[in-house]
Write a protein that holds these residues in place. Sequence first.
Motif, PDB file in Angstrom:
ATOM      1  N   VAL A 163       3.340   0.646   1.762  1.00  0.00           N
ATOM      2  CA  VAL A 163       2.666  -0.315   0.902  1.00  0.00           C
ATOM      3  C   VAL A 163       1.845  -1.280   1.751  1.00  0.00           C
ATOM      4  N   GLU A 164       2.374  -1.610   2.899  1.00  0.00           N
ATOM      5  CA  GLU A 164       1.653  -2.539   3.770  1.00  0.00           C
ATOM      6  C   GLU A 164       0.337  -1.918   4.258  1.00  0.00           C
ATOM      7  N   ASP A 165       0.387  -0.656   4.602  1.00  0.00           N
ATOM      8  CA  ASP A 165      -0.847   0.044   4.983  1.00  0.00           C
ATOM      9  C   ASP A 165      -1.898  -0.138   3.904  1.00  0.00           C
ATOM     10  N   VAL A 166      -1.475   0.108   2.678  1.00  0.00           N
ATOM     11  CA  VAL A 166      -2.409   0.000   1.555  1.00  0.00           C
ATOM     12  C   VAL A 166      -2.949  -1.415   1.461  1.00  0.00           C
ATOM     13  N   ALA A 167      -2.048  -2.395   1.565  1.00  0.00           N
ATOM     14  CA  ALA A 167      -2.467  -3.790   1.461  1.00  0.00           C
ATOM     15  C   ALA A 167      -3.499  -4.109   2.536  1.00  0.00           C
ATOM     16  N   VAL A 168      -3.218  -3.711   3.756  1.00  0.00           N
ATOM     17  CA  VAL A 168      -4.164  -3.948   4.850  1.00  0.00           C
ATOM     18  C   VAL A 168      -5.494  -3.263   4.545  1.00  0.00           C
ATOM     19  N   GLY A 169      -5.398  -2.017   4.095  1.00  0.00           N
ATOM     20  CA  GLY A 169      -6.607  -1.271   3.779  1.00  0.00           C
ATOM     21  C   GLY A 169      -7.438  -1.947   2.709  1.00  0.00           C
ATOM     22  N   ALA A 170      -6.771  -2.702   1.826  1.00  0.00           N
ATOM     23  CA  ALA A 170      -7.493  -3.372   0.743  1.00  0.00           C
ATOM     24  C   ALA A 170      -7.760  -4.837   1.068  1.00  0.00           C
ATOM     25  N   ASN A 171      -7.400  -5.240   2.291  1.00  0.00           N
ATOM     26  CA  ASN A 171      -7.609  -6.637   2.716  1.00  0.00           C
ATOM     27  C   ASN A 171      -6.896  -7.653   1.832  1.00  0.00           C
ATOM     28  N   ILE A 172      -5.671  -7.382   1.508  1.00  0.00           N
ATOM     29  CA  ILE A 172      -4.883  -8.323   0.719  1.00  0.00           C
ATOM     30  C   ILE A 172      -3.471  -8.360   1.269  1.00  0.00           C
ATOM     31  N   GLY A 173      -2.682  -9.254   0.768  1.00  0.00           N
ATOM     32  CA  GLY A 173      -1.294  -9.344   1.193  1.00  0.00           C
ATOM     33  C   GLY A 173      -0.456  -8.316   0.478  1.00  0.00           C
ATOM     34  N   LYS A 174       0.649  -7.964   1.098  1.00  0.00           N
ATOM     35  CA  LYS A 174       1.507  -6.940   0.523  1.00  0.00           C
ATOM     36  C   LYS A 174       1.982  -7.315  -0.873  1.00  0.00           C
ATOM     37  N   GLY A 175       2.381  -8.577  -1.014  1.00  0.00           N
ATOM     38  CA  GLY A 175       2.898  -9.019  -2.301  1.00  0.00           C
ATOM     39  C   GLY A 175       1.905  -8.816  -3.429  1.00  0.00           C
ATOM     40  N   THR A 176       0.614  -8.941  -3.114  1.00  0.00           N
ATOM     41  CA  THR A 176      -0.410  -8.801  -4.146  1.00  0.00           C
ATOM     42  C   THR A 176      -0.376  -7.422  -4.785  1.00  0.00           C
ATOM     43  N   VAL A 177      -0.057  -6.444  -3.963  1.00  0.00           N
ATOM     44  CA  VAL A 177       0.030  -5.089  -4.517  1.00  0.00           C
ATOM     45  C   VAL A 177       1.007  -5.076  -5.675  1.00  0.00           C
ATOM     46  N   TYR A 178       2.094  -5.820  -5.510  1.00  0.00           N
ATOM     47  CA  TYR A 178       3.138  -5.810  -6.531  1.00  0.00           C
ATOM     48  C   TYR A 178       2.766  -6.641  -7.753  1.00  0.00           C
ATOM     49  N   LEU A 179       1.641  -7.334  -7.680  1.00  0.00           N
ATOM     50  CA  LEU A 179       1.147  -7.993  -8.889  1.00  0.00           C
ATOM     51  C   LEU A 179       0.463  -6.965  -9.792  1.00  0.00           C
ATOM     52  N   HIS A 180       0.116  -5.822  -9.207  1.00  0.00           N
ATOM     53  CA  HIS A 180      -0.613  -4.813  -9.979  1.00  0.00           C
ATOM     54  C   HIS A 180       0.264  -3.621 -10.367  1.00  0.00           C
ATOM     55  N   TRP A 181       1.165  -3.242  -9.458  1.00  0.00           N
ATOM     56  CA  TRP A 181       2.085  -2.155  -9.792  1.00  0.00           C
ATOM     57  C   TRP A 181       3.472  -2.555  -9.378  1.00  0.00           C
ATOM     58  N   GLU A 182       4.413  -2.288 -10.204  1.00  0.00           N
ATOM     59  CA  GLU A 182       5.763  -2.761  -9.918  1.00  0.00           C
ATOM     60  C   GLU A 182       6.480  -1.899  -8.896  1.00  0.00           C
ATOM     61  N   THR A 183       5.859  -0.814  -8.514  1.00  0.00           N
ATOM     62  CA  THR A 183       6.545   0.108  -7.631  1.00  0.00           C
ATOM     63  C   THR A 183       5.557   0.918  -6.804  1.00  0.00           C
ATOM     64  N   ARG A 184       5.975   1.265  -5.633  1.00  0.00           N
ATOM     65  CA  ARG A 184       5.145   2.101  -4.777  1.00  0.00           C
ATOM     66  C   ARG A 184       4.810   3.401  -5.484  1.00  0.00           C
ATOM     67  N   GLU A 185       5.829   4.004  -6.058  1.00  0.00           N
ATOM     68  CA  GLU A 185       5.635   5.276  -6.751  1.00  0.00           C
ATOM     69  C   GLU A 185       4.613   5.135  -7.873  1.00  0.00           C
ATOM     70  N   LYS A 186       4.699   4.021  -8.588  1.00  0.00           N
ATOM     71  CA  LYS A 186       3.767   3.848  -9.696  1.00  0.00           C
ATOM     72  C   LYS A 186       2.346   3.654  -9.189  1.00  0.00           C
ATOM     73  N   LEU A 187       2.228   3.003  -8.051  1.00  0.00           N
ATOM     74  CA  LEU A 187       0.902   2.863  -7.451  1.00  0.00           C
ATOM     75  C   LEU A 187       0.325   4.243  -7.146  1.00  0.00           C
ATOM     76  N   PHE A 188       1.128   5.061  -6.483  1.00  0.00           N
ATOM     77  CA  PHE A 188       0.649   6.396  -6.133  1.00  0.00           C
ATOM     78  C   PHE A 188       0.362   7.217  -7.382  1.00  0.00           C
ATOM     79  N   ALA A 189       1.225   7.066  -8.364  1.00  0.00           N
ATOM     80  CA  ALA A 189       0.996   7.775  -9.621  1.00  0.00           C
ATOM     81  C   ALA A 189      -0.335   7.340 -10.217  1.00  0.00           C
TER      82      ALA A 189
END
Lengths: 262, 262
Positions: B39-65
């Motif tokens: 998840v951190e890789d993704v966050a870095v790739g999107a230039n945001i903090g890791k926590g922000t990812v979880y504002l959009h998807w509640e789970t890593r799996e759901k993000l990938f889905a």
Amino acid sequence: MNPTAGRSRDPSRGRERATRILDAAEDLLLRHGARRVTVEDVAVGANIGKGTVYLHWETREKLFAAVFDRAVARAMSELLVAMRTRPSTCLPHQFAHDYFLAVMHRPLLRGLLLADPELLGRLARQHDPAWDERHHLVSERYFRLLAEYGVLRAELGADEVAYAFQATFEGFVRAEGELTRSESAAPPAAAQPAATTLERRADLLARTVELAFEDSRPVTTDDLRSLAADVVDLFTDLVDRRGFADLVDLVDRAELGAPAAS
Amino acid sequence: MNPTAGRSRDPSRGRERATRILDAAEDLLLRHGARRVTVEDVAVGANIGKGTVYLHWETREKLFAAVFDRAVARAMSELLVAMRTRPSTCLPHQFAHDYFLAVMHRPLLRGLLLADPELLGRLARQHDPAWDERHHLVSERYFRLLAEYGVLRAELGADEVAYAFQATFEGFVRAEGELTRSESAAPPAAAQPAATTLERRADLLARTVELAFEDSRPVTTDDLRSLAADVVDLFTDLVDRRGFADLVDLVDRAELGAPAAS
DNA sequence: TTTTGACCGGATTTGAAATCTGGTCATACG
DNA sequence: CGTATGACCAGATTTCAAATCCGGTCAAAA
């Protein structure tokens, strides 16, 4: 423990023993899956010493492959009998129908083709290139034959039909796997999968093949008989060479002694 | 690091950010496979903090889905455009043809469906029952529609065609996987697989579907247009609900605040 | 209110020791 | 003389614990 140990007088003894090993292996394979079956288990199951197994197959994998081969050979034999009785069995749609059922009625093949990963372990991954090649060759010849007899739609090349037939057949086989998988995961009494019986699904496959690949003009009875004979020859060749090649080889070696050895 | 951190004024900001996350995730997924992407890789790739990812998807799996869903939705959109332009696209054989190509042209979907086990990890196994159910429902309705318009062979039930179509389609998809697998294992310049181009294979699939499932009597232009409109509606519904449901939900929540919360 | 990254605990990986098992071969046996 | 056997070996697999990693949370910063 075995009082009859030692040199056997009866030349069919080795063959009989080989089948006993295969039987034991098949039984264990079916009950515990390849991963959990050891060569020793098989030997015990066949009432022989472990080393004896290696007089028949040089490798555990090859032993298991032989079990699989025998199952395929039996399915094939079933088809060959049917073909002799009813020549129309050699037509692609009948062939697909009967082969589909022959496979699905054999737990071993069913398990392998549906790739239940636990049942046969990496045996499923065991892509013997020699087998693939032979399979490809036979399939090619089969469809070429069909084309020559005018069974196939004229606008399609025999090799194209071979490809499409293979894809379609595998699709129905895999769909079968999907069924067993979802039915074990008991959905809430919904999503009954349309084609309710195995028979019906085989019919559906047969229809698909017939309509998609076969020429609508019927073959004459004589042609059909002749074609069936050719196809029987073709597949008999496949079964003979593949199904028991190793076994026969090794039995011969065991019974007659290595002919060219020093 | 980001000087514009803090509350954003622009309401489309969240959505834009979500797509950026998906883009980053898709890129990484494609290059390294699900197993190796954190998840951190993704966050870095999107230039945001890791926590922000979880504002959009509640789970890593759901993000990938969601990445996967977006790819499906895009393929679908492609088809919907085609359907509006050329109504015949809604006929099963055209549909199979175009959908097949749309999938095969997307590395992500191609990789997932061919079950390259390294590429997407257990995501492939991620059988979301809700999706399956919806997919089943849509497929059912699609073929029922086709039956009502007299597109399907009359002797077959709509649900049976749905089953057989699915099997056939998957068969051709899997055959594609077989191809890429064997071509990477470079055989000794033999066994060229008959249907040489992707286009040709798509054609073969289309032919199979047309001959096996469609009534030979052509549909009137008006009926076809009307049918296409219905089918577009049906699939639009699927794409809207599935493709971006989670995303839209969460963006709304993030942008507007949870409506029903205390 | 939105965003962040330090932090927590379960999951995964690592590595070494213990165990298992495929395959060999000297021996026993007929 | 040739076949059948099971003790034996080495490599593969499993075990188990310690070390590490990473998904997910949340108090604090902006």
